[in-house]
Enzyme design. Structure first.
Site, short mmCIF file in Angstrom:
data_model
loop_
_atom_site.label_atom_id
_atom_site.label_comp_id
_atom_site.label_asym_id
_atom_site.label_seq_id
_atom_site.Cartn_x
_atom_site.Cartn_y
_atom_site.Cartn_z
N TRP A 316 49.75 45.93 54.83
CA TRP A 316 50.12 45.70 53.43
C TRP A 316 51.57 46.13 53.19
O TRP A 316 52.09 46.97 53.91
CB TRP A 316 49.22 46.52 52.48
CG TRP A 316 47.76 46.22 52.59
CD1 TRP A 316 46.79 47.06 53.05
CD2 TRP A 316 47.10 45.01 52.23
NE1 TRP A 316 45.57 46.45 52.98
CE2 TRP A 316 45.72 45.19 52.49
CE3 TRP A 316 47.51 43.78 51.71
CZ2 TRP A 316 44.76 44.20 52.25
CZ3 TRP A 316 46.57 42.80 51.47
CH2 TRP A 316 45.21 43.01 51.74
N ASN A 351 38.10 31.97 35.75
CA ASN A 351 37.75 32.31 37.14
C ASN A 351 38.64 31.61 38.17
O ASN A 351 39.07 32.22 39.14
CB ASN A 351 36.29 31.97 37.40
CG ASN A 351 35.89 32.30 38.82
OD1 ASN A 351 35.97 33.44 39.25
ND2 ASN A 351 35.50 31.29 39.58
N TRP A 369 44.82 44.82 47.84
CA TRP A 369 43.93 44.30 46.81
C TRP A 369 43.50 45.36 45.81
O TRP A 369 43.22 45.08 44.65
CB TRP A 369 42.71 43.61 47.43
CG TRP A 369 41.84 44.51 48.28
CD1 TRP A 369 41.93 44.70 49.62
CD2 TRP A 369 40.77 45.37 47.84
NE1 TRP A 369 40.99 45.60 50.06
CE2 TRP A 369 40.25 46.03 48.98
CE3 TRP A 369 40.19 45.64 46.60
CZ2 TRP A 369 39.20 46.94 48.92
CZ3 TRP A 369 39.13 46.55 46.53
CH2 TRP A 369 38.65 47.19 47.69
P1 FAD Z 1 30.62 31.67 33.79
O1 FAD Z 1 31.23 30.71 34.72
O2 FAD Z 1 30.08 31.15 32.52
O3 FAD Z 1 29.48 32.45 34.61
C1 FAD Z 1 28.35 33.07 33.98
C2 FAD Z 1 28.27 34.53 34.37
O4 FAD Z 1 28.07 34.66 35.77
C3 FAD Z 1 29.54 35.33 34.09
O5 FAD Z 1 29.58 35.76 32.74
C4 FAD Z 1 29.43 36.47 35.08
O6 FAD Z 1 28.60 37.51 34.59
C5 FAD Z 1 28.76 35.81 36.27
N1 FAD Z 1 29.76 35.37 37.25
C6 FAD Z 1 30.49 34.24 37.23
N2 FAD Z 1 31.28 34.17 38.32
C7 FAD Z 1 31.04 35.28 39.04
C8 FAD Z 1 31.55 35.78 40.27
N3 FAD Z 1 32.45 35.10 41.01
N4 FAD Z 1 31.08 36.96 40.72
C9 FAD Z 1 30.16 37.66 40.02
N5 FAD Z 1 29.65 37.23 38.84
C10 FAD Z 1 30.08 36.06 38.36
N6 FAD Z 1 33.64 39.04 36.58
C11 FAD Z 1 33.29 40.06 35.77
O7 FAD Z 1 32.29 39.96 35.05
N7 FAD Z 1 34.01 41.21 35.74
C12 FAD Z 1 35.12 41.40 36.53
O8 FAD Z 1 35.72 42.48 36.49
C13 FAD Z 1 35.52 40.32 37.38
N8 FAD Z 1 36.63 40.43 38.15
C14 FAD Z 1 37.00 39.38 38.95
C15 FAD Z 1 38.13 39.52 39.77
C16 FAD Z 1 38.54 38.45 40.59
C17 FAD Z 1 39.74 38.62 41.48
C18 FAD Z 1 37.81 37.25 40.59
C19 FAD Z 1 38.24 36.11 41.47
C20 FAD Z 1 36.68 37.11 39.80
C21 FAD Z 1 36.25 38.18 38.98
N9 FAD Z 1 35.10 38.07 38.18
C22 FAD Z 1 34.73 39.13 37.37
C23 FAD Z 1 34.19 36.91 38.31
C24 FAD Z 1 34.44 35.75 37.33
O9 FAD Z 1 35.79 35.38 37.33
C25 FAD Z 1 34.02 36.07 35.89
O10 FAD Z 1 32.70 36.57 35.87
C26 FAD Z 1 34.04 34.79 35.04
O11 FAD Z 1 35.33 34.24 35.03
C27 FAD Z 1 33.62 35.15 33.63
O12 FAD Z 1 33.70 34.03 32.81
P2 FAD Z 1 32.39 33.34 32.22
O13 FAD Z 1 31.54 34.37 31.58
O14 FAD Z 1 32.85 32.23 31.36
O15 FAD Z 1 31.70 32.82 33.53
#
Ligand code: FAD
Length: 490
Positions: A316, A351, A369
């Site tokens: 890193w 996302n 990271w």
């Molecule tokens: P939707 O697409 O509507 O999904 C429904 C639910 O599914 C979300 O509300 C969430 O609870 C869950 N979900 C969706 N995608 C993921 C995923 N990849 N991993 C785990 N659960 C998921 N999500 C968080 O809740 N908190 C965070 O701190 C977080 N940090 C992230 C950091 C990075 C680098 C990345 C790439 C993703 C992260 N995510 C995080 C996952 C994801 O981006 C978000 O959950 C999502 O964008 C939330 O928007 P939404 O509720 O409209 O999702």
């Protein structure tokens, strides 16, 4: 009186509907003392209990607690607010009210579990029963295991095992009234928890973007299922439209239970043909959430240590200036900058863009990271120890079921593909907004007269790229190749 009073310790289950632990407290008409204890150290260090909350999460919590208190009052009850060590506070409340039982919804991070253990030990010594219930997850982490009884490390078999498990229970209704104790214990007022930013008040963008609380969560769920779930498989990749549910902060704080979300989506699928693919893709994301929690439960230091230990040796480059350029949305790559500014302004990021900005920090800039994880932790309203850590490790390639190291998102082609009309970038990076679509995602490649016509002076109004994509890509690939070679010979 003793057996007629129970404490429900609210934590990340800030709802009255489908709250098994709260219902258990009220069982048989018992008086319920609802308590929230702000345990998180304000100093940002890991103090032994739950991880100190980030700024955006504190703002959310303030609003959510205020709304929960209002809902409890409508049932004839109250929310008692305390701060400090949970075991001390709950012991004091039990003494003041004569409660002989405490109910809680279990958490899955190391800090939350540690605090549960401390409460259990302290209250047991005083003859008070502590009862823990599930409810934050559809299936508790220990109940999903491989044939050998081990935790899963790969999503697809975890997903299959999840779907093949016992049918998921239906959500439970909220209590219709809650009896209170004869004497209410002392409570802080909400402002005394000091959760909202005051000097300066930077939360205007959060207020404009979000309505915390259980009622708003339910409305948001219904609206998503009505208007967007059918097109979710494609819409979920478009940062310029409202193609996803935006339920993440509500789910994080437990304003809505995953059972409520699951069954509401299943009901839509049963009633309306043509939405099957959308509902399936949406529920798959909910299972990604389960998977992240499964990983955090079994690997408690997921937020700080690489899941694949060989990544401890990765080359890193700690560069404070580049990290700051990324944090403030000044990298010169419009899609990355739009995402980072969306995050700063609204406490959330789409996302698809989270993946692009995370890949950019880790692979283009070679910043560890963990630095990105910490920034997201402080700025996201949905900051979640499990989802955040698992996702950062996924992007970095150090995670359990991670993206292959050679997948290096190109922020220009990602922008052209997922924000083709440029509406997302124009919303957050107005400096480049007058460029024609074909140059919007790579302003430095635009001919001089196009830049002049758009009134854009690169390096002055908007930065030149902080790194060259092709060079950064090659550099990252060779750093990863070195790591692989070193691991083979180790
Ligand atoms: P939707 O697409 O509507 O999904 C429904 C639910 O599914 C979300 O509300 C969430 O609870 C869950 N979900 C969706 N995608 C993921 C995923 N990849 N991993 C785990 N659960 C998921 N999500 C968080 O809740 N908190 C965070 O701190 C977080 N940090 C992230 C950091 C990075 C680098 C990345 C790439 C993703 C992260 N995510 C995080 C996952 C994801 O981006 C978000 O959950 C999502 O964008 C939330 O928007 P939404 O509720 O409209 O999702």
């Amino acid at each position: 009186m003793a057996d007629n009073v129970a404490i429900h310790w609210f934590r990340r289950d800030l709802r009255l509907t489908d709250n098994t632990a709260l219902l258990a407290a009220a069982d048989g008409g018992r008086a319920v003392v609802a308590v929230y204890v702000l345990e998180h150290g304000a100093e940002g260090a890991r103090t032994g209990g739950p991880r100190a909350l980030g700024g955006a999460a504190r703002w959310w919590l303030h609003r959510s607690l205020g709304l929960l208190a209002g809902e409890l009052e409508a049932l004839g009850s109250r929310l008692v607010l305390r701060r400090g060590n949970a075991a001390d506070q709950l012991a004091e409340v039990a003494k003041a009210t004569g409660a002989r039982c405490v109910t809680l919804t279990r958490g899955h991070s190391a800090g939350e579990r540690e605090s549960e253990r401390a409460v259990q030990a302290r209250l047991a010594a005083e003859g008070i029963e502590v009862r823990r219930f599930g409810g934050a997850l559809l299936r508790e982490p220990e109940t999903v295991a491989t044939r050998q009884g081990d935790p899963y490390k790969v999503f697809t078999p975890f997903y299959r095992a999840h779907l093949a498990g016992e049918p998921l229970r239906q959500p439970r209704a909220a209590p219709s009234r809650l009896a209170g104790p004869e004497r209410w214990p002392a409570s802080l007022c909400l402002d005394e928890l000091d959760l909202e930013p005051r000097r300066p008040d930077w939360a205007g963008g959060l207020r404009a973007a979000w309505s915390p609380g259980a009622r708003a969560a339910r409305r948001q769920l219904d609206e998503f299922l009505r208007a967007a779930v059918a097109s979710y498989p494609e819409g979920r990749d478009r940062p310029d439209i409202a193609g996803t549910s935006r339920l993440s902060p509500h789910l994080h704080w437990g304003e809505l239970s995953p059972f409520e979300v699951w069954h509401a989506a299943m009901a839509v699928q049963a009633s309306a043909k043509g939405r099957d693919a959308g509902v399936e893709a949406f529920l798959r994301e909910l299972i990604w959430r389960e998977f992240s929690h499964h990983l955090l439960f079994h690997w408690p230091d997921l937020a700080t240590s690489p899941f694949r230990p060989e990544f401890e040796r990765f080359a890193w480059r700690e560069d404070a200036e580049l990290l700051a350029a990324w944090q403030r949305g000044g990298t010169g790559y419009p899609l990355v900058d739009a995402g980072m500014r969306e995050l700063w302004r609204t406490g959330w990021m789409h996302n698809r863009v989270r993946m692009v900005v995370a890949s950019f920090l880790v692979k283009h800039l070679l910043v560890p990271w963990q630095k990105g994880e910490e920034w997201f932790w402080d700025t996201l309203v949905d900051a979640d120890e499990a989802n955040n850590a698992a996702s950062w490790q996924w992007v970095a390639g150090s995670g359990a079921d991670a993206a292959p190291y050679f997948r290096i998102f190109n922020p220009v082609s990602q922008g052209r593909k997922f924000d083709a009309a440029g509406n997302y970038v124009r919303r957050y990076v107005p400096e480049v907004g007058r460029l024609p679509d074909e140059h919007l995602h790579a302003p430095w490649l635009a001919p001089r007269e196009v830049l002049e016509h758009a009134g854009l002076r690169l390096g002055f109004d908007y930065p030149l790229p902080v790194v060259d994509h092709a060079m950064a890509r090659e550099r990252a690939l060779s750093a990863y190749a070195e790591l692989k070679a070193a691991s083979r010979s180790a």
